[in-house]
Write a protein that holds these residues in place. Structure first.
Motif, PDB file in Angstrom:
ATOM      1  N   UNK A 202       1.325  -8.619  -8.226  1.00 19.60           N
ATOM      2  CA  UNK A 202       0.195  -8.898  -7.364  1.00 19.60           C
ATOM      3  C   UNK A 202       0.155  -9.052  -6.033  1.00 19.60           C
ATOM      4  N   UNK A 203       1.607  -8.445  -5.510  1.00 22.63           N
ATOM      5  CA  UNK A 203       1.730  -8.338  -4.124  1.00 22.63           C
ATOM      6  C   UNK A 203       1.630  -6.863  -3.748  1.00 22.63           C
ATOM      7  N   UNK A 204       0.998  -6.453  -2.808  1.00 26.24           N
ATOM      8  CA  UNK A 204       1.009  -4.911  -2.338  1.00 26.24           C
ATOM      9  C   UNK A 204       1.104  -4.902  -0.682  1.00 26.24           C
ATOM     10  N   UNK A 205       2.171  -4.049  -0.621  1.00 26.67           N
ATOM     11  CA  UNK A 205       2.363  -3.622   1.143  1.00 26.67           C
ATOM     12  C   UNK A 205       2.215  -2.084   1.097  1.00 26.67           C
ATOM     13  N   UNK A 206       1.699  -1.531   2.133  1.00 30.26           N
ATOM     14  CA  UNK A 206       1.664  -0.030   2.299  1.00 30.26           C
ATOM     15  C   UNK A 206       1.738   0.232   3.759  1.00 30.26           C
ATOM     16  N   UNK A 207       2.897   1.013   3.965  1.00 30.28           N
ATOM     17  CA  UNK A 207       2.916   1.461   5.375  1.00 30.28           C
ATOM     18  C   UNK A 207       1.736   2.076   5.803  1.00 30.28           C
ATOM     19  N   UNK A 208       1.287   1.983   7.053  1.00 30.97           N
ATOM     20  CA  UNK A 208       0.249   2.638   7.561  1.00 30.97           C
ATOM     21  C   UNK A 208      -0.018   3.952   7.960  1.00 30.97           C
TER      22      UNK A 208
END
Length: 309
Positions: A202-208
């Motif tokens: 339930x954690x999300x990180x995306x490079x811009x």
């Protein structure tokens, strides 16, 4: 059943219970369908221990090798997922304190291999499951791989948005060699003009975009992460065996170093018994990231020499 499926059923149960709470008990026909769905959802997860469920991770890509949500270049996908899997194994070994040498095989690599179980919806990518422990084995290996995925996600985010001090804390925890494996993955997808996002628990990180990922990979390059062994003379003035931390008063520099006690020292209380407030010469493992403050670790009792004998 994996953890995501369990969460889906749990969310459905909560929603159905909320809907039924608003419908009067006497409206039997209106409630009938909802009650049937609620029973099915409850039956699906009855007796399941949430702690024993397998988690899924989602690694998605954008950029040149990706055609929207339709597909992805096969050679890129194969190599990128392979390098990512190696990074997971290396971080798991680093967290288990079994990663020592700068070269050679990664310890317990097979125990921490990921399984690709599907593709993602939206931007193209892959779903991974953690390795299932073999029958008769306890869960630490599985949880070790789980921890490594969390640390990789954290490293992605800190390399993009965090300070050098925050990065140094994490690098010290997971070992510079493991960090290099993560950097290898980031550098490869940069070379292919792609960038990524990562979702887990339930954690999300995306490079811009490509430029942010390129800058993040640059912060993880070997020249920016300095690892050394440095010698200090002085006294241990504080040792906390439970938290495995120490304070060391340097004699010549008149400063106090704060650091951690490495896992090879199984009983940290030995330091209190044998070295507290005694003049010693100690060799500490030191990690520096960029312009951040150094992180000190005492890796072995052999690194301490009593000056009073």
């Amino acid at each position: 059943m994996n953890y995501n499926e369990y969460l889906s059923y749990a969310a459905e149960i909560t929603q159905l219970e909320s809907l039924l709470a608003e419908i009067p008990v006497e409206d039997v026909i209106e409630r009938l369908g909802l009650e049937s769905r609620l029973k099915s959802a409850r039956d699906a997860i009855e007796g399941i221990n949430e702690q024993n469920l397998n988690f899924k991770a989602k690694l998605t890509f954008r950029g040149k090798p990706v055609l929207g949500s339709h597909g992805i270049a096969a050679d890129f996908a194969s190599k990128a997922t392979g390098i990512f899997a190696d990074a997971v194994s290396a971080v798991a070994a680093g967290l288990a304190a079994s990663l020592r040498d700068t070269r050679g095989p990664i310890p317990d690599k097979q125990k921490n291999q990921l399984l690709i179980t599907g593709t993602t919806i939206g931007s193209f990518g892959f779903e991974f499951e953690l390795p299932q422990p073999k029958e008769g084995m306890l869960l630490p290996e599985s949880s070790n791989a789980e921890n490594s995925l969390q640390k990789i996600q954290e490293l992605f985010q800190l390399s993009a948005e965090g300070s050098d001090d925050q990065m140094a804390e994490l690098v010290d925890e997971i070992h510079p060699r493991a960090v290099k494996k993560v950097a290898d993955f980031m550098n490869y997808i940069v070379q292919q003009e792609a960038w990524c996002g990562f979702e887990f628990k339930n954690r999300f990180f995306k490079f811009k975009g490509l430029e942010q990922l390129r800058n993040s990979a640059s912060r993880l390059r070997e020249e920016n992460i300095q690892e050394s062994a440095e010698e200090f003379t002085g006294k241990f003035i504080g040792i906390l065996p439970e938290s495995r931390a120490f304070e060391f008063q340097c004699m010549d520099q008149k400063m106090v170093l704060k650091g951690k006690i490495g896992p090879e020292i199984s009983d940290a209380n030995i330091l209190n018994q044998n070295y507290l407030q005694k003049s010693v010469k100690v060799k500490l493992h030191v990690i520096r990231v960029g312009q951040g403050h150094p992180r000190y670790s005492l890796l072995s009792l052999d690194a301490i020499h009593n000056m009073e004998e």
